[in-house]
Design a protein around this motif. Structure first.
Motif, PDB file in Angstrom:
ATOM      1  N   LEU A 177      -6.083   0.819  -1.700  1.00 11.18           N
ATOM      2  CA  LEU A 177      -5.252  -0.178  -1.038  1.00 11.18           C
ATOM      3  C   LEU A 177      -4.057  -0.597  -1.881  1.00 11.18           C
ATOM      4  O   LEU A 177      -3.038  -0.995  -1.349  1.00 11.18           O
ATOM      5  N   ALA A 178      -4.175  -0.556  -3.196  1.00  9.85           N
ATOM      6  CA  ALA A 178      -3.116  -1.041  -4.075  1.00  9.85           C
ATOM      7  C   ALA A 178      -2.779   0.013  -5.121  1.00  9.85           C
ATOM      8  O   ALA A 178      -3.286  -0.028  -6.231  1.00  9.85           O
ATOM      9  N   PRO A 179      -1.933   0.979  -4.782  1.00  5.90           N
ATOM     10  CA  PRO A 179      -1.685   2.114  -5.700  1.00  5.90           C
ATOM     11  C   PRO A 179      -0.694   1.785  -6.808  1.00  5.90           C
ATOM     12  O   PRO A 179       0.311   2.453  -6.972  1.00  5.90           O
ATOM     13  N   VAL A 180      -0.969   0.718  -7.572  1.00  3.76           N
ATOM     14  CA  VAL A 180      -0.109   0.400  -8.704  1.00  3.76           C
ATOM     15  C   VAL A 180      -0.525   1.199  -9.930  1.00  3.76           C
ATOM     16  O   VAL A 180       0.298   1.766 -10.637  1.00  3.76           O
ATOM     17  N   ALA A 181      -1.822   1.269 -10.169  1.00  4.44           N
ATOM     18  CA  ALA A 181      -2.322   1.953 -11.362  1.00  4.44           C
ATOM     19  C   ALA A 181      -2.873   3.326 -11.045  1.00  4.44           C
ATOM     20  O   ALA A 181      -2.814   4.229 -11.869  1.00  4.44           O
ATOM     21  N   SER A 182      -3.461   3.502  -9.868  1.00  3.48           N
ATOM     22  CA  SER A 182      -3.998   4.798  -9.463  1.00  3.48           C
ATOM     23  C   SER A 182      -4.029   4.840  -7.950  1.00  3.48           C
ATOM     24  O   SER A 182      -4.013   3.812  -7.285  1.00  3.48           O
TER      25      SER A 182
ATOM     26  N   THR B  12       0.808  -1.227   0.000  1.00  6.93           N
ATOM     27  CA  THR B  12       0.000   0.000   0.000  1.00  6.93           C
ATOM     28  C   THR B  12       0.833   1.265   0.000  1.00  6.93           C
ATOM     29  O   THR B  12       0.281   2.367  -0.023  1.00  6.93           O
ATOM     30  N   ASN B  13       2.159   1.141   0.050  1.00  8.45           N
ATOM     31  CA  ASN B  13       3.008   2.327   0.121  1.00  8.45           C
ATOM     32  C   ASN B  13       3.107   2.982  -1.254  1.00  8.45           C
ATOM     33  O   ASN B  13       3.641   2.390  -2.194  1.00  8.45           O
ATOM     34  N   PRO B  14       2.600   4.194  -1.432  1.00 11.89           N
ATOM     35  CA  PRO B  14       2.629   4.828  -2.753  1.00 11.89           C
ATOM     36  C   PRO B  14       4.036   5.110  -3.265  1.00 11.89           C
ATOM     37  O   PRO B  14       4.255   5.181  -4.470  1.00 11.89           O
ATOM     38  N   THR B  15       5.013   5.268  -2.354  1.00  6.75           N
ATOM     39  CA  THR B  15       6.375   5.573  -2.805  1.00  6.75           C
ATOM     40  C   THR B  15       7.002   4.394  -3.530  1.00  6.75           C
ATOM     41  O   THR B  15       7.996   4.566  -4.238  1.00  6.75           O
ATOM     42  N   TRP B  16       6.447   3.191  -3.363  1.00  4.57           N
ATOM     43  CA  TRP B  16       6.943   2.045  -4.115  1.00  4.57           C
ATOM     44  C   TRP B  16       6.581   2.156  -5.591  1.00  4.57           C
ATOM     45  O   TRP B  16       7.108   1.434  -6.420  1.00  4.57           O
ATOM     46  N   HIS B  17       5.643   3.018  -5.915  1.00  2.49           N
ATOM     47  CA  HIS B  17       5.123   3.090  -7.281  1.00  2.49           C
ATOM     48  C   HIS B  17       5.296   4.488  -7.869  1.00  2.49           C
ATOM     49  O   HIS B  17       4.444   4.973  -8.606  1.00  2.49           O
ATOM     50  N   ASN B  18       6.408   5.153  -7.499  1.00  2.00           N
ATOM     51  CA  ASN B  18       6.724   6.472  -8.056  1.00  2.00           C
ATOM     52  C   ASN B  18       5.658   7.510  -7.709  1.00  2.00           C
ATOM     53  O   ASN B  18       5.374   8.409  -8.482  1.00  2.00           O
ATOM     54  N   LEU B  19       5.075   7.379  -6.529  1.00  2.00           N
ATOM     55  CA  LEU B  19       4.056   8.320  -6.066  1.00  2.00           C
ATOM     56  C   LEU B  19       4.499   8.962  -4.760  1.00  2.00           C
ATOM     57  O   LEU B  19       5.155   8.327  -3.938  1.00  2.00           O
ATOM     58  N   PRO B  20       4.120  10.212  -4.529  1.00  2.00           N
ATOM     59  CA  PRO B  20       4.417  10.847  -3.246  1.00  2.00           C
ATOM     60  C   PRO B  20       3.462  10.373  -2.155  1.00  2.00           C
ATOM     61  O   PRO B  20       2.360   9.917  -2.442  1.00  2.00           O
ATOM     62  N   ASP B  21       3.891  10.458  -0.922  1.00  2.00           N
ATOM     63  CA  ASP B  21       3.014  10.160   0.205  1.00  2.00           C
ATOM     64  C   ASP B  21       2.418  11.485   0.675  1.00  2.00           C
ATOM     65  O   ASP B  21       3.062  12.258   1.367  1.00  2.00           O
ATOM     66  N   LEU B  22       1.181  11.756   0.282  1.00  2.00           N
ATOM     67  CA  LEU B  22       0.586  13.073   0.526  1.00  2.00           C
ATOM     68  C   LEU B  22       0.069  13.250   1.952  1.00  2.00           C
ATOM     69  O   LEU B  22      -0.124  14.368   2.393  1.00  2.00           O
ATOM     70  N   THR B  23      -0.228  12.175   2.638  1.00  2.00           N
ATOM     71  CA  THR B  23      -0.808  12.286   3.973  1.00  2.00           C
ATOM     72  C   THR B  23       0.224  12.851   4.944  1.00  2.00           C
ATOM     73  O   THR B  23       1.425  12.645   4.773  1.00  2.00           O
ATOM     74  N   PRO B  24      -0.227  13.550   6.026  1.00  2.00           N
ATOM     75  CA  PRO B  24      -1.614  13.803   6.408  1.00  2.00           C
ATOM     76  C   PRO B  24      -2.134  15.189   5.996  1.00  2.00           C
ATOM     77  O   PRO B  24      -3.314  15.443   6.059  1.00  2.00           O
ATOM     78  N   THR B  25      -1.234  16.101   5.566  1.00  2.00           N
ATOM     79  CA  THR B  25      -1.667  17.466   5.276  1.00  2.00           C
ATOM     80  C   THR B  25      -0.997  17.968   4.000  1.00  2.00           C
ATOM     81  O   THR B  25       0.194  17.752   3.790  1.00  2.00           O
ATOM     82  N   ILE B  26      -1.785  18.634   3.159  1.00  2.00           N
ATOM     83  CA  ILE B  26      -1.264  19.195   1.924  1.00  2.00           C
ATOM     84  C   ILE B  26      -1.756  20.638   1.772  1.00  2.00           C
ATOM     85  O   ILE B  26      -2.631  21.079   2.522  1.00  2.00           O
ATOM     86  N   LYS B  27      -1.178  21.329   0.808  1.00  2.00           N
ATOM     87  CA  LYS B  27      -1.672  22.649   0.414  1.00  2.00           C
ATOM     88  C   LYS B  27      -2.145  22.563  -1.029  1.00  2.00           C
ATOM     89  O   LYS B  27      -1.415  22.088  -1.895  1.00  2.00           O
ATOM     90  N   ARG B  28      -3.348  23.002  -1.279  1.00  2.00           N
ATOM     91  CA  ARG B  28      -3.845  23.120  -2.652  1.00  2.00           C
ATOM     92  C   ARG B  28      -3.436  24.487  -3.152  1.00  2.00           C
ATOM     93  O   ARG B  28      -3.881  25.511  -2.634  1.00  2.00           O
ATOM     94  N   ILE B  29      -2.545  24.533  -4.141  1.00  2.00           N
ATOM     95  CA  ILE B  29      -2.066  25.779  -4.723  1.00  2.00           C
ATOM     96  C   ILE B  29      -2.920  26.088  -5.950  1.00  2.00           C
ATOM     97  O   ILE B  29      -3.062  25.245  -6.837  1.00  2.00           O
TER      98      ILE B  29
END
Length: 465
Positions: free
Chosen positions: A380-385, A347-364
């Motif tokens: 649960l499975a961020p391979v495709a989305s 379930t770790n998004p960083t394994w799939h070239n994705l940032p870990d956005l949780t827990p707080t972000i800024k919408r610019i």
């Protein structure tokens, strides 16, 4: 409105195709320069000979490179005759008398007086104005340098978590050993490891010292990070393991052992795979249903994701036992079965070239304004989305990032660096739906709507726990 220009370094292009052609040629040029010192005529000549009968370059950028090679080769020949030529010119050169020009006129005297007055005024104004401009310039540099260092540290935190989970959950190491190995990888590959440091609290002097070290070590070039080869290779290993079915510690998993040889055990494992696929499809369907998509669109998006995740999508098929046994071999080859174990996706998004956005972000937003939002991962499975639920006070929404590294287009980020688009995004925030493409430059996620930048998402580093 001025026509849109595409930039690559100091070059400008009138169309995206010209820009893409130049980008491809740039990669070819870098490959050539890694093998040859083109400043040497002999090597420049060898490169010209190598590409003579091949359509290697297609852009003006590439053709200019060829011209440079030709000039280097031609320059070597000219050097042989230049000395004799210069000597001949020296013998035949004659001094020319300078023509006198009368400059003392009434008009010129008035102009000179005005210039002197302006210079005197500037002499007194500069000591007051220049320090203010210098201070503003220094502050801008400090902010840019701080943001880059924070992004560098944030990336190392993500890598540390990814490496730790790999060593612990995949290779089976104890917690302390897994953490030590993860930090060891960072320390060996990078000039410094900031994963466990509170970098946001560093002084400007400390930030500047780190910035200089990154520049000196070659890890930061033109405000763009160069990832060490060892890190790239380890990330590829982790991604390959994850795509093949990383274990998630689910209670449904059996103990790993020898691969089953009887048909009933194979059928049982395929049944579990079908159940797992159905759960994943249901969750993806829920995520896409948070938008105003038609049923047909939702099914299409889910089908695309499922095919990318599993390769063979069988959860909605009626299969005989013999057909299930055949699918067992396919999933075994893909790495979803390890002996008698069904490997679920991590379930770790960083394994799939994705940032870990949780827990707080800024919408610019496009106008530069921003809004802080709480963010929790849903998929649960961020391979495709990967999907995120958003909320702040009475406002709520949903964000889906699709593609995850499959994009092939280029866009310039806010720092002027060329980055690759990742895929599509859908954002439903406070009742407003926005969609387009997204790109990721390790410090923020940028949005493209109708090929125009529309802000994006930025991490919040300075959280207080």
């Amino acid at each position: 409105m001025a026509d849109k220009k595409w930039k690559l370094g100091d070059l400008e292009f009138d169309s995206e195709q010209e820009y893409l052609d130049a980008s491809k040629d740039l990669k070819k040029i870098k490959s050539i320069m890694e093998k040859h010192d083109i400043t040497k005529p002999a090597e420049a000549k060898a490169v010209l000979k190598e590409i003579a009968d091949k359509p290697v370059f297609v852009s003006s950028y590439g053709l200019k490179f060829v011209e440079k090679l030709e000039k280097t080769v031609a320059g070597a020949k000219e050097m042989q005759t230049s000395s004799a030529s210069d000597e001949k010119k020296g013998r035949t050169a004659k001094k020319k008398k300078e023509k006198k020009v009368h400059i003392i006129t009434k008009r010129n005297i008035v102009i000179g007086a005005v210039i002197i007055a302006v210079l005197i005024a500037a002499k007194f104004a500069v000591p007051f104005v220049m320090p203010q401009l210098a201070v503003q310039e220094d502050e801008q540099k400090e902010n840019v340098h701080r943001n880059l260092v924070l992004a560098y540290a944030k990336n190392q935190v993500e890598l540390q978590n990814s490496f730790y989970n790999y060593y612990k959950n995949v290779l089976g190491e104890e917690e302390e050993a897994a953490l030590a190995d993860a930090n060891g990888q960072l320390a060996d590959a990078y000039c410094m490891n900031l994963a466990d440091e509170n970098v946001s609290a560093y002084s400007d002097e400390q930030i500047e010292e780190i910035y200089v070290k990154l520049i000196t070590a070659g890890e930061l070039v033109n405000n763009s990070f160069n990832e060490p080869q060892a890190i790239t290779e380890l990330k590829a290993t982790i991604a390959k393991s994850a795509a093949a079915g990383m274990g998630s510690g689910n209670e449904d998993q059996q103990a790993a052992g020898e691969a089953p040889t009887d048909g009933s055990s194979k059928v049982s494992l395929v049944n579990k795979m079908m159940d797992y696929q159905q759960r994943t499809a249901a969750q993806l369907t829920y995520s896409y249903c948070q938008f105003d998509f038609s049923d047909a669109d939702v099914k299409e998006y889910v089908a695309e994701d499922m095919e990318k995740i599993f390769g063979h999508v069988i959860y909605d098929m009626k299969l005989s036992d013999s057909e299930k046994q055949a699918y067992y071999d396919a999933f075994l080859e893909a790495g979803f079965f390890d002996g008698s174990t069904l490997n679920r996706l991590g379930t770790n998004p960083t394994w799939h070239n994705l940032p870990d956005l949780t827990p707080t972000i800024k919408r610019i937003y496009a106008d530069g304004s921003d809004e802080q939002i709480s963010c929790s991962q849903q998929t649960l499975a961020p391979v495709a989305s990967v999907a995120y639920e958003l909320h702040e006070g009475a406002k709520k929404g949903y964000l889906i990032l699709r593609g995850n590294g499959t994009g092939i287009g280029f866009v310039q980020d806010d720092d002027g660096n060329s980055v690759t688009t990742q895929g599509d995004f859908f954002l439903n925030w406070n009742g407003k739906v926005t969609s387009g493409e997204w790109y990721y430059n390790s410090s923020q996620i940028g949005f493209l709507v109708n090929d125009q930048k529309d802000g994006g998402i930025q991490y919040v580093y300075d959280l207080v726990y």
